[in-house]
Structures are given as structure tokens and as C-alpha cells.
Design a protein around this motif. Structure first.
Motif, PDB file in Angstrom:
ATOM      1  N   VAL A  43      46.783  68.319  51.171  1.00 17.54           N
ATOM      2  CA  VAL A  43      47.077  67.011  50.580  1.00 17.54           C
ATOM      3  C   VAL A  43      48.571  66.717  50.663  1.00 17.54           C
ATOM      4  O   VAL A  43      48.979  65.579  50.940  1.00 17.54           O
ATOM      5  N   ALA A  44      49.402  67.726  50.443  1.00 14.72           N
ATOM      6  CA  ALA A  44      50.848  67.522  50.556  1.00 14.72           C
ATOM      7  C   ALA A  44      51.236  67.149  51.983  1.00 14.72           C
ATOM      8  O   ALA A  44      52.057  66.246  52.205  1.00 14.72           O
ATOM      9  N   LEU A  47      50.236  63.618  52.600  1.00 15.60           N
ATOM     10  CA  LEU A  47      51.144  62.681  51.927  1.00 15.60           C
ATOM     11  C   LEU A  47      52.446  62.531  52.705  1.00 15.60           C
ATOM     12  O   LEU A  47      52.977  61.411  52.827  1.00 15.60           O
ATOM     13  N   ALA A  50      51.508  60.295  55.537  1.00 17.08           N
ATOM     14  CA  ALA A  50      51.001  58.977  55.156  1.00 17.08           C
ATOM     15  C   ALA A  50      52.107  58.028  54.708  1.00 17.08           C
ATOM     16  O   ALA A  50      52.043  56.828  55.000  1.00 17.08           O
ATOM     17  N   VAL A  51      53.104  58.532  53.991  1.00 15.74           N
ATOM     18  CA  VAL A  51      54.161  57.649  53.483  1.00 15.74           C
ATOM     19  C   VAL A  51      54.917  56.957  54.623  1.00 15.74           C
ATOM     20  O   VAL A  51      55.058  55.721  54.609  1.00 15.74           O
ATOM     21  N   SER A 105      42.680  63.070  54.786  1.00 11.93           N
ATOM     22  CA  SER A 105      43.327  62.410  53.641  1.00 11.93           C
ATOM     23  C   SER A 105      44.141  61.184  54.050  1.00 11.93           C
ATOM     24  O   SER A 105      44.481  60.363  53.197  1.00 11.93           O
ATOM     25  N   LEU A 109      45.194  57.823  51.740  1.00 12.63           N
ATOM     26  CA  LEU A 109      46.579  57.721  51.303  1.00 12.63           C
ATOM     27  C   LEU A 109      47.286  56.518  51.913  1.00 12.63           C
ATOM     28  O   LEU A 109      47.966  55.766  51.206  1.00 12.63           O
ATOM     29  N   ILE A 113      48.729  53.446  49.613  1.00 13.49           N
ATOM     30  CA  ILE A 113      50.179  53.255  49.570  1.00 13.49           C
ATOM     31  C   ILE A 113      50.543  51.874  50.094  1.00 13.49           C
ATOM     32  O   ILE A 113      51.371  51.161  49.507  1.00 13.49           O
ATOM     33  N   ALA A 151      49.167  54.090  44.785  1.00 11.03           N
ATOM     34  CA  ALA A 151      49.329  55.306  45.576  1.00 11.03           C
ATOM     35  C   ALA A 151      48.703  56.511  44.884  1.00 11.03           C
ATOM     36  O   ALA A 151      48.061  57.361  45.527  1.00 11.03           O
ATOM     37  N   LEU A 155      45.840  59.178  46.001  1.00  6.20           N
ATOM     38  CA  LEU A 155      46.108  60.615  45.965  1.00  6.20           C
ATOM     39  C   LEU A 155      45.025  61.345  45.183  1.00  6.20           C
ATOM     40  O   LEU A 155      44.610  62.454  45.567  1.00  6.20           O
ATOM     41  N   THR A 159      42.628  64.118  46.849  1.00  2.00           N
ATOM     42  CA  THR A 159      42.626  65.481  46.318  1.00  2.00           C
ATOM     43  C   THR A 159      41.212  65.945  46.002  1.00  2.00           C
ATOM     44  O   THR A 159      40.811  67.066  46.357  1.00  2.00           O
TER      45      THR A 159
END
Length: 248
Positions: A43-44, A47, A50-51, A105, A109, A113, A151, A155, A159
Motif C-alpha cells: 500500500v505504501a 501511494l 499514485a500521488v 491499489s 488511490l 486523490i 484520499a 487509502l 488497505t
């Protein structure tokens, strides 16, 4: 052939067995640790990817369609097919599972976002520009904080999905609790299947609640806004004229 003792739930192969918990405690702890590790890292990683994709899609609108389209296509690929496609690159390793879960994910995400950034009020961005904020400062101090609720919703879903999909990693030997579930299903070990499944549910619920708590801590203005609206409604009710005894 003698029957198992009445208190021997392992010998009876019961679904609920306290002796299984006591005798396999370390095995369960290791599986839970691996499950949490695979979920958190995937997931990290999702992220982190994704950002920038969401920011790119917002800044250059012509890229929004391709970005959302590609991430959606990735999400529709069955997990077994996804792992098979990644197998030549990463081999039978934990990295294979992490990358696969991170790709899944992305659609959740990126969409959330981007929706959060699009939902930032124009008045807020205009006020920031009027105060002399540059693009980066405006993004970090105004836009991203206001986009945080949407966001965080993405998440949380990503998750919980990762917790479930991690079990599929058992096909390559890195599935956390999924390893116990698959092994238990092959041997029809009822207590192992049920215990590992329940632990997966508990992990998903706990992580979701933790992220919900983090969201509330990071967005205190939402709580203040709700309290203000409640007071306003209460005040409006108190000032409403009494019409008892009057016919409509």
C-alpha cells in the motif's frame, strides 16, 4: 480404533479449537507478521506511485483519461494472472506479491486523490494565490490537506483490499495467513482454516479503524465544522416561533 478424548479438539478436527491457538501460537504470529508486512509495503508503494500520477492527471488534463484507464485495466486483471505476468520479472519472491498488490491499489488511490484535489474549493486556492503562495506551497499547505478526506477514503479501501488479496500470495509461498488457509484447505484442517480466516478479518477491521482515526486526527477542521453546524441547527430550532394551538 479408539475415539479421541472428548477434550481433544485437534483430534476431532473441530472448527473452533483453543488447543490449536496454544500449540501453533508462534506459527500464527509469524503469519500475521508477514501478512502485515506485505500489506503495509504494497500500500505504501502504491501511494508513492499514485500521488504523482494524480497530480499529473490534475495538472495536465489530457493525461487523466490514460492514467485512469490504465490503472482501471490493471485492477480488472485476475490476481492469478497478475502474479503470472510478474513471475518472469520477480520470480517466486515476496517482491512479486508486493508489486502485484501495489498495482491493484493504484486505481483506488489515484481516483480518490484526484477526486479530492478536484473538490478543493476555488475560493481556497484563490485566497492562497492572493496571499502570495507559490504552486508548491499552495499544494502542500492548502490543496493536499483539503483533499485528505477523499484520499484517506481511497487509502482505507485499498488497505482492506490488500489484506484480502495478500492471501493469494500463498501460491508463491508469500501469502501471510493465506499460507495457513491454503495448507489447511488442502489437508482439511478446520481449525487452521477458520483461525487464519478470522485473523484476516480482524486485521482488515483494525487497519481500517486505525486509518479512520488517523484521518480524524489529521482533519480537525472537519470536527469543528460539524460542531458549528450542530450549534447552528440547535440555535435555529430554539428561535423557531411557537405555533401550538394554531390550525394549519
Amino acid at each position: 480404533m479408539t475415539a479421541p478424548p472428548p477434550d481433544d479438539c485437534l483430534a476431532r478436527n473441530d472448527w473452533i479449537c483453543g488447543e490449536y491457538l496454544s500449540t501453533r501460537r508462534q506459527i500464527l504470529l509469524d503469519a500475521v507478521g508477514q501478512h502485515l508486512q506485505l500489506t503495509a509495503i504494497s500500500v505504501a508503494l502504491g501511494l508513492v506511485v499514485a500521488v504523482p500520477l494524480a497530480l499529473l492527471a490534475r495538472r495536465r488534463r489530457w493525461t487523466a483519461g490514460p492514467v485512469l484507464g490504465i490503472t482501471t485495466v490493471l485492477y480488472t486483471i485476475p490476481s492469478l494472472a497478475m502474479f503470472s505476468l510478474l513471475l518472469p520479472v520477480y520470480g517466486l519472491s515476496a517482491t512479486l506479491v508486493v508489486v502485484g498488490l501495489a498495482l491493484y491499489s493504484l486505481t483506488l488511490l489515484v481516483r480518490n486523490i484526484l477526486a479530492g484535489l478536484d473538490g478543493v474549493p476555488a475560493e481556497a486556492t484563490e485566497a492562497a494565490r492572493g496571499m502570495g503562495y507559490g504552486p508548491m506551497r499552495q499544494l502542500l499547505t492548502v490543496e493536499l490537506p483539503l483533499a485528505l478526506p477523499a484520499a484517506m477514503a481511497g487509502l482505507r479501501i485499498a488497505t482492506v483490499s490488500a489484506v484480502a488479496l495478500t492471501t493469494v500470495g500463498a501460491i508463491v509461498g508469500y501469502g501471510g495467513l493465506g499460507n495457513l488457509i491454503y495448507a489447511g484447505m488442502n489437508s482439511f484442517f478446520k481449525a487452521q482454516v477458520l483461525t487464519a480466516s478470522v485473523l484476516c478479518v480482524i486485521i482488515a477491521v483494525v487497519l481500517d479503524l486505525l486509518l479512520l482515526g488517523a484521518e480524524r486526527l489529521l482533519t480537525p477542521w472537519r470536527r469543528a465544522g460539524r460542531r458549528t453546524r450542530v450549534r447552528a441547527r440547535a440555535g435555529a430550532g430554539a428561535k423557531r416561533p411557537v405555533t401550538a394551538g394554531r390550525r394549519p
